[in-house]
Scaffold this motif. Structure first.
Motif, PDB file in Angstrom:
ATOM      1  N   UNK A  41      44.149  45.898  34.750  1.00 41.64           N
ATOM      2  CA  UNK A  41      42.845  46.027  34.148  1.00 41.64           C
ATOM      3  C   UNK A  41      42.551  45.177  33.056  1.00 41.64           C
ATOM      4  N   UNK A  42      41.457  44.473  33.062  1.00 41.74           N
ATOM      5  CA  UNK A  42      41.098  43.817  31.929  1.00 41.74           C
ATOM      6  C   UNK A  42      41.566  42.539  31.840  1.00 41.74           C
ATOM      7  N   UNK A  43      42.289  42.105  32.937  1.00 42.18           N
ATOM      8  CA  UNK A  43      43.025  40.873  32.981  1.00 42.18           C
ATOM      9  C   UNK A  43      42.410  39.952  34.238  1.00 42.18           C
ATOM     10  N   UNK A  44      42.969  38.749  34.198  1.00 40.96           N
ATOM     11  CA  UNK A  44      42.673  37.814  35.298  1.00 40.96           C
ATOM     12  C   UNK A  44      43.560  38.082  36.475  1.00 40.96           C
ATOM     13  N   UNK A  45      43.338  37.733  37.507  1.00 40.96           N
ATOM     14  CA  UNK A  45      44.294  37.721  38.782  1.00 40.96           C
ATOM     15  C   UNK A  45      45.164  36.571  38.592  1.00 40.96           C
ATOM     16  N   UNK A  46      46.401  37.124  38.859  1.00 35.79           N
ATOM     17  CA  UNK A  46      47.646  35.901  38.505  1.00 35.79           C
ATOM     18  C   UNK A  46      48.437  35.803  39.510  1.00 35.79           C
ATOM     19  N   UNK A  47      48.874  34.818  39.886  1.00 33.42           N
ATOM     20  CA  UNK A  47      50.050  34.571  40.956  1.00 33.42           C
ATOM     21  C   UNK A  47      51.159  34.969  40.486  1.00 33.42           C
ATOM     22  N   UNK A  48      51.833  36.015  41.638  1.00 31.11           N
ATOM     23  CA  UNK A  48      53.163  36.407  41.172  1.00 31.11           C
ATOM     24  C   UNK A  48      54.238  35.524  42.183  1.00 31.11           C
ATOM     25  N   UNK A  49      54.045  35.405  43.303  1.00 29.37           N
ATOM     26  CA  UNK A  49      54.916  34.761  44.206  1.00 29.37           C
ATOM     27  C   UNK A  49      54.116  34.056  45.219  1.00 29.37           C
ATOM     28  N   UNK A  50      54.908  33.052  45.946  1.00 26.22           N
ATOM     29  CA  UNK A  50      54.218  32.380  46.901  1.00 26.22           C
ATOM     30  C   UNK A  50      55.387  31.956  47.860  1.00 26.22           C
ATOM     31  N   UNK A  51      55.121  31.703  49.195  1.00 24.98           N
ATOM     32  CA  UNK A  51      55.952  31.012  50.209  1.00 24.98           C
ATOM     33  C   UNK A  51      55.388  30.280  51.199  1.00 24.98           C
ATOM     34  N   UNK A  52      55.738  28.917  51.414  1.00 23.15           N
ATOM     35  CA  UNK A  52      55.549  28.391  52.388  1.00 23.15           C
ATOM     36  C   UNK A  52      55.863  28.783  53.831  1.00 23.15           C
ATOM     37  N   UNK A  53      55.245  27.976  54.980  1.00 19.59           N
ATOM     38  CA  UNK A  53      55.822  28.250  56.282  1.00 19.59           C
ATOM     39  C   UNK A  53      57.219  27.949  56.275  1.00 19.59           C
ATOM     40  N   UNK A  54      57.474  26.632  55.633  1.00 17.70           N
ATOM     41  CA  UNK A  54      59.066  26.143  55.677  1.00 17.70           C
ATOM     42  C   UNK A  54      59.952  26.886  54.581  1.00 17.70           C
ATOM     43  N   UNK A  55      59.614  28.112  53.927  1.00 20.19           N
ATOM     44  CA  UNK A  55      60.415  28.917  53.268  1.00 20.19           C
ATOM     45  C   UNK A  55      60.517  28.346  51.651  1.00 20.19           C
ATOM     46  N   UNK A  56      59.784  27.242  51.327  1.00 19.41           N
ATOM     47  CA  UNK A  56      59.562  27.149  49.853  1.00 19.41           C
ATOM     48  C   UNK A  56      59.085  28.201  49.136  1.00 19.41           C
ATOM     49  N   UNK A  86      58.970  47.072  35.774  1.00 17.53           N
ATOM     50  CA  UNK A  86      58.703  47.324  34.170  1.00 17.53           C
ATOM     51  C   UNK A  86      57.159  47.805  34.117  1.00 17.53           C
ATOM     52  N   UNK A  87      56.694  48.816  33.196  1.00 17.73           N
ATOM     53  CA  UNK A  87      55.356  49.092  32.999  1.00 17.73           C
ATOM     54  C   UNK A  87      54.182  47.946  33.008  1.00 17.73           C
ATOM     55  N   UNK A  88      54.514  46.697  32.701  1.00 19.30           N
ATOM     56  CA  UNK A  88      53.624  45.597  32.524  1.00 19.30           C
ATOM     57  C   UNK A  88      53.629  45.061  33.924  1.00 19.30           C
ATOM     58  N   UNK A  89      54.304  45.461  35.010  1.00 21.15           N
ATOM     59  CA  UNK A  89      54.050  45.041  36.269  1.00 21.15           C
ATOM     60  C   UNK A  89      53.073  45.965  37.024  1.00 21.15           C
ATOM     61  N   UNK A  90      52.551  47.007  36.470  1.00 23.00           N
ATOM     62  CA  UNK A  90      51.339  47.697  36.809  1.00 23.00           C
ATOM     63  C   UNK A  90      50.253  46.972  37.173  1.00 23.00           C
ATOM     64  N   UNK A  91      49.657  46.917  38.275  1.00 20.50           N
ATOM     65  CA  UNK A  91      48.460  46.292  38.674  1.00 20.50           C
ATOM     66  C   UNK A  91      48.329  46.307  40.167  1.00 20.50           C
ATOM     67  N   UNK A  92      46.919  46.044  40.530  1.00 21.88           N
ATOM     68  CA  UNK A  92      46.691  45.887  41.850  1.00 21.88           C
ATOM     69  C   UNK A  92      47.232  44.633  42.600  1.00 21.88           C
ATOM     70  N   UNK A  93      48.085  44.838  43.745  1.00 24.95           N
ATOM     71  CA  UNK A  93      48.668  43.553  44.170  1.00 24.95           C
ATOM     72  C   UNK A  93      47.861  43.225  45.388  1.00 24.95           C
ATOM     73  N   UNK A  94      47.461  41.754  45.437  1.00 26.75           N
ATOM     74  CA  UNK A  94      46.713  41.498  46.641  1.00 26.75           C
ATOM     75  C   UNK A  94      47.831  40.187  47.441  1.00 26.75           C
TER      76      UNK A  94
END
Length: 114
Positions: A41-56, A86-94
């Motif tokens: 709430x009140x923050x911008x959407x941020x990247x948490x984690x990403x993975x390529x088809x090759x596994x990177x 942690x409480x700071x992980x509270x968010x909507x995850x997309x």
């Protein structure tokens, strides 16, 4: 039918774990990267984690060592194992899937209580 569908959110106490899943429709052709973003709430959407088809993989500094992203290419599915929450992980995850264009899921709520 949703092109990208998340599941697995919920309420957990600090220090606990959750596993998120995301299935992308087989109608999306040639998916390259898949990933998880979050928006508190009140923050911008941020990247948490990403993975390529090759596994990177790529992680936000705030989740390194606690979260693990993985995928099953045959099922067009990506997972996010979240430990030591942690409480700071509270968010909507997309969830997102990159295949020709970027597809987003509707989001799943993760709430970590202190």
């Amino acid at each position: 039918q949703a092109q990208v569908q998340e599941s697995g959110g919920g309420l957990v106490q600090a220090g606990g774990s959750l596993r998120l899943s995301c299935a992308a429709s087989t109608s999306i052709v040639s998916i390259n990267a898949m990933g998880w973003h979050r928006q508190a709430p009140g923050k911008q959407r941020e990247l948490v984690a990403a993975i390529t088809s090759g596994g990177s993989t790529d992680y936000a500094d705030s989740v390194k060592g606690r979260f693990t992203i993985s995928r099953d290419n045959a099922k067009n599915t990506v997972y996010l194992q979240m430990n030591s929450l942690k409480p700071e992980d509270t968010a909507v995850y997309y969830c997102r899937a990159d295949g020709g264009r970027r597809y987003w899921g509707q989001g799943t709520q993760v709430t970590v209580s202190s």
